[in-house]
Design a protein around this motif. Structure first.
Motif, PDB file in Angstrom:
ATOM      1  N   GLN A   1     -11.313  -0.052   0.288  1.00  0.00           N
ATOM      2  CA  GLN A   1     -10.444  -1.035  -0.149  1.00  0.00           C
ATOM      3  C   GLN A   1      -9.422  -0.073  -1.438  1.00  0.00           C
ATOM      4  OE1 GLN A   1     -13.402  -1.107  -1.419  1.00  0.00           O
ATOM      5  NE2 GLN A   1     -13.365  -2.217  -3.417  1.00  0.00           N
ATOM      6  N   VAL A   2      -8.257  -0.345  -1.287  1.00  0.00           N
ATOM      7  CA  VAL A   2      -7.309   0.347  -2.051  1.00  0.00           C
ATOM      8  C   VAL A   2      -7.505  -0.061  -3.731  1.00  0.00           C
ATOM      9  CG1 VAL A   2      -4.864   0.447  -2.906  1.00  0.00           C
ATOM     10  CG2 VAL A   2      -5.230   0.255  -0.611  1.00  0.00           C
ATOM     11  N   GLN A   3      -7.688   1.061  -4.357  1.00  0.00           N
ATOM     12  CA  GLN A   3      -7.823   0.740  -5.724  1.00  0.00           C
ATOM     13  C   GLN A   3      -7.157   1.472  -6.728  1.00  0.00           C
ATOM     14  OE1 GLN A   3     -12.318   0.886  -7.001  1.00  0.00           O
ATOM     15  NE2 GLN A   3     -12.036  -1.049  -7.674  1.00  0.00           N
ATOM     16  N   LEU A   4      -6.531   1.124  -7.910  1.00  0.00           N
ATOM     17  CA  LEU A   4      -5.663   1.724  -8.734  1.00  0.00           C
ATOM     18  C   LEU A   4      -5.871   1.563 -10.136  1.00  0.00           C
ATOM     19  CD1 LEU A   4      -1.993   1.308  -7.247  1.00  0.00           C
ATOM     20  CD2 LEU A   4      -3.440   3.276  -7.008  1.00  0.00           C
ATOM     21  N   VAL A   5      -6.526   2.463 -10.774  1.00  0.00           N
ATOM     22  CA  VAL A   5      -7.256   2.081 -12.071  1.00  0.00           C
ATOM     23  C   VAL A   5      -6.569   3.169 -13.169  1.00  0.00           C
ATOM     24  CG1 VAL A   5      -9.448   2.144 -13.305  1.00  0.00           C
ATOM     25  CG2 VAL A   5      -9.545   1.678 -11.150  1.00  0.00           C
ATOM     26  N   GLU A   6      -5.867   2.182 -13.966  1.00  0.00           N
ATOM     27  CA  GLU A   6      -5.136   3.081 -15.314  1.00  0.00           C
ATOM     28  C   GLU A   6      -6.219   3.099 -16.221  1.00  0.00           C
ATOM     29  OE1 GLU A   6      -2.198  -0.155 -13.392  1.00  0.00           O
ATOM     30  OE2 GLU A   6      -4.231  -0.056 -14.028  1.00  0.00           O
ATOM     31  N   SER A   7      -5.843   4.340 -17.133  1.00  0.00           N
ATOM     32  CA  SER A   7      -6.813   4.501 -18.297  1.00  0.00           C
ATOM     33  C   SER A   7      -5.664   5.153 -19.141  1.00  0.00           C
ATOM     34  CB  SER A   7      -7.725   5.371 -17.959  1.00  0.00           C
ATOM     35  OG  SER A   7      -7.537   6.713 -17.409  1.00  0.00           O
ATOM     36  N   ALA A  23      -5.931   6.687 -11.551  1.00  0.00           N
ATOM     37  CA  ALA A  23      -6.903   7.072 -10.651  1.00  0.00           C
ATOM     38  C   ALA A  23      -6.735   6.183  -9.251  1.00  0.00           C
ATOM     39  CB  ALA A  23      -8.183   7.138 -10.951  1.00  0.00           C
ATOM     40  N   ALA A  24      -6.537   6.850  -8.260  1.00  0.00           N
ATOM     41  CA  ALA A  24      -6.292   5.940  -6.804  1.00  0.00           C
ATOM     42  C   ALA A  24      -7.304   6.276  -5.968  1.00  0.00           C
ATOM     43  CB  ALA A  24      -4.983   6.600  -6.436  1.00  0.00           C
ATOM     44  N   SER A  25      -7.766   5.333  -5.292  1.00  0.00           N
ATOM     45  CA  SER A  25      -8.805   5.444  -4.363  1.00  0.00           C
ATOM     46  C   SER A  25      -8.841   4.624  -3.151  1.00  0.00           C
ATOM     47  CB  SER A  25     -10.350   5.226  -4.885  1.00  0.00           C
ATOM     48  OG  SER A  25     -10.276   3.809  -5.416  1.00  0.00           O
ATOM     49  N   GLY A  26      -9.468   4.892  -2.027  1.00  0.00           N
ATOM     50  CA  GLY A  26      -9.122   4.022  -0.767  1.00  0.00           C
ATOM     51  C   GLY A  26      -7.995   4.063   0.110  1.00  0.00           C
ATOM     52  N   PHE A  27      -7.225   5.204  -0.072  1.00  0.00           N
ATOM     53  CA  PHE A  27      -5.970   5.516   0.688  1.00  0.00           C
ATOM     54  C   PHE A  27      -5.796   6.892   0.641  1.00  0.00           C
ATOM     55  CE2 PHE A  27      -2.618   5.528  -2.419  1.00  0.00           C
ATOM     56  CZ  PHE A  27      -3.189   4.766  -3.645  1.00  0.00           C
ATOM     57  N   ARG A  72       2.203  14.025 -10.951  1.00  0.00           N
ATOM     58  CA  ARG A  72       0.972  13.444  -9.991  1.00  0.00           C
ATOM     59  C   ARG A  72       0.137  14.840  -9.584  1.00  0.00           C
ATOM     60  NH1 ARG A  72       3.200  10.311  -4.982  1.00  0.00           N
ATOM     61  NH2 ARG A  72       1.170  10.359  -4.525  1.00  0.00           N
ATOM     62  N   ALA A  73      -1.077  14.579  -9.316  1.00  0.00           N
ATOM     63  CA  ALA A  73      -1.861  15.573  -8.792  1.00  0.00           C
ATOM     64  C   ALA A  73      -2.639  14.967  -7.519  1.00  0.00           C
ATOM     65  CB  ALA A  73      -2.973  15.931  -9.905  1.00  0.00           C
ATOM     66  N   ASN A  74      -1.818  15.404  -6.364  1.00  0.00           N
ATOM     67  CA  ASN A  74      -2.677  14.934  -5.261  1.00  0.00           C
ATOM     68  C   ASN A  74      -3.837  15.328  -4.649  1.00  0.00           C
ATOM     69  OD1 ASN A  74      -0.055  13.295  -4.903  1.00  0.00           O
ATOM     70  ND2 ASN A  74       0.684  14.733  -3.312  1.00  0.00           N
ATOM     71  N   PRO A  75      -4.390  16.275  -5.067  1.00  0.00           N
ATOM     72  CA  PRO A  75      -5.815  16.722  -4.877  1.00  0.00           C
ATOM     73  C   PRO A  75      -6.640  15.944  -5.553  1.00  0.00           C
ATOM     74  CG  PRO A  75      -4.562  18.989  -5.035  1.00  0.00           C
ATOM     75  CD  PRO A  75      -3.621  17.690  -5.495  1.00  0.00           C
ATOM     76  N   ARG A  76      -6.299  15.702  -6.587  1.00  0.00           N
ATOM     77  CA  ARG A  76      -7.173  14.587  -7.786  1.00  0.00           C
ATOM     78  C   ARG A  76      -6.987  13.312  -7.417  1.00  0.00           C
ATOM     79  NH1 ARG A  76      -6.294  19.112 -11.096  1.00  0.00           N
ATOM     80  NH2 ARG A  76      -4.655  17.951 -12.389  1.00  0.00           N
ATOM     81  N   GLU A  99       3.858   2.548  -3.628  1.00  0.00           N
ATOM     82  CA  GLU A  99       4.693   2.144  -2.572  1.00  0.00           C
ATOM     83  C   GLU A  99       5.102   3.262  -1.246  1.00  0.00           C
ATOM     84  OE1 GLU A  99       9.289   1.339  -3.860  1.00  0.00           O
ATOM     85  OE2 GLU A  99       9.373   3.398  -3.325  1.00  0.00           O
ATOM     86  N   GLU A 100       4.907   2.575  -0.142  1.00  0.00           N
ATOM     87  CA  GLU A 100       4.830   3.201   1.068  1.00  0.00           C
ATOM     88  C   GLU A 100       6.168   4.073   1.442  1.00  0.00           C
ATOM     89  OE1 GLU A 100       3.292   1.068   4.464  1.00  0.00           O
ATOM     90  OE2 GLU A 100       3.445   2.619   5.825  1.00  0.00           O
ATOM     91  N   TYR A 101       5.957   5.220   1.823  1.00  0.00           N
ATOM     92  CA  TYR A 101       7.109   5.983   2.144  1.00  0.00           C
ATOM     93  C   TYR A 101       8.218   5.215   3.011  1.00  0.00           C
ATOM     94  CZ  TYR A 101       9.955   9.768   3.760  1.00  0.00           C
ATOM     95  OH  TYR A 101      11.170  10.572   4.328  1.00  0.00           O
ATOM     96  N   GLY A 102       9.457   5.208   2.663  1.00  0.00           N
ATOM     97  CA  GLY A 102      10.658   4.734   3.283  1.00  0.00           C
ATOM     98  C   GLY A 102      10.556   3.167   2.937  1.00  0.00           C
ATOM     99  N   GLU A 103       9.523   2.593   2.282  1.00  0.00           N
ATOM    100  CA  GLU A 103       9.713   1.042   1.884  1.00  0.00           C
ATOM    101  C   GLU A 103       9.916   0.945   0.409  1.00  0.00           C
ATOM    102  OE1 GLU A 103       9.227  -1.039   4.149  1.00  0.00           O
ATOM    103  OE2 GLU A 103       8.470  -0.111   5.824  1.00  0.00           O
TER     104      GLU A 103
END
Lengths: 119, 108
Positions: A1-7, A23-27, A72-76, A99-103
């Motif tokens: 599932q989509v997770q966004l965790v700020e720190s 930190a993003a995960s699930g997508f 942003r660091a896409n590889p991480r 935010e999805e691209y184009g949305e």
């Protein structure tokens, strides 16, 4: 599932710096624009900054321009907000949002991290 | 700093309907989509409506959105206790995003 965790939030003195992470995960992180949105205690939402999926376009709110840097660091799978010359009025919960691209809406939000600027 | 104007509060009894307005300008709402977010107490905002009137699959059809000119509206039908929250509209302006001032919905 989509997770966004700020720190990275905390108490900092006026004029000092702080860097937030998300930190993003699930997508597939690199397919989405990412935003920072903040909310001062008891106040409404204030959009802060956006970075395109590949970092090619960046926009800031007037309140953040010249003091904050979004990156942003896409590889991480990580989004950042470097905040310099902090002011008491920057005290808020900072959310990262996807935010999805184009949305033009935020379909997932993190839980937020609290920044308090105080001497 | 909000450029979209909402009523500070609305209230109604359970089962009744409420309408929240969001007023903007031609530079934002007038030429762009509107989204709506629900923020339950102590939690992060959650997407409720996007592209003026579309609902994510998990959002019940008691929530509906519309747009006309430079204003948008969120309707909640059959109000429930769990709907007590803050509601924010959103749109965009150039590359930037803008939010409404927020409306607190109270279930009497």
């Amino acid at each position: 599932q989509v997770q966004l965790v700020e720190s990275g939030g905390g108490v900092v003195q006026p004029g000092r710096s702080l860097t937030l992470s998300c930190a993003a995960s699930g997508f597939t992180f690199g397919h989405y624009a990412m935003h920072w949105v903040r909310q001062a205690p008891g106040k409404g939402l204030e959009w802060v900054a956006v970075i395109a999926y590949d970092g090619s376009n960046i926009y800031y709110a007037d309140s953040a321009k010249g003091r904050f840097t979004i990156s942003r660091a896409n590889p991480r799978n990580t989004l950042y907000l470097q905040m310099n010359s902090l002011r008491t009025e920057d005290s808020a919960v900072y959310y990262c949002a996807r935010e999805e691209y184009g949305e033009y809406y935020f379909d997932y939000w993190g839980q937020g991290t609290l920044v308090t600027v105080s001497s | 700093q909000s450029v979209l104007t909402q009523p500070p509060s609305v209230s109604a009894a359970p089962g009744q309907d409420v309408t929240i307005s969001c007023s903007g300008a031609s530079s934002n709402i007038g030429n762009n989509y509107v989204s709506w977010y629900q923020q339950l107490p102590g939690t992060a905002p959650k997407l409720l409506i996007y592209d003026n009137e579309k609902r994510p699959s998990e959002i019940p059809d008691r929530f509906s959105g519309s747009k006309s000119g430079t204003s948008a509206t969120l309707d909640i039908t059959g109000l429930q206790a769990g709907d007590e929250a803050d509601y924010f509209c959103g749109s965009w302006l150039g590359g930037r995003r803008v939010f409404g001032t927020g409306t607190k919905v109270t279930v009497l």
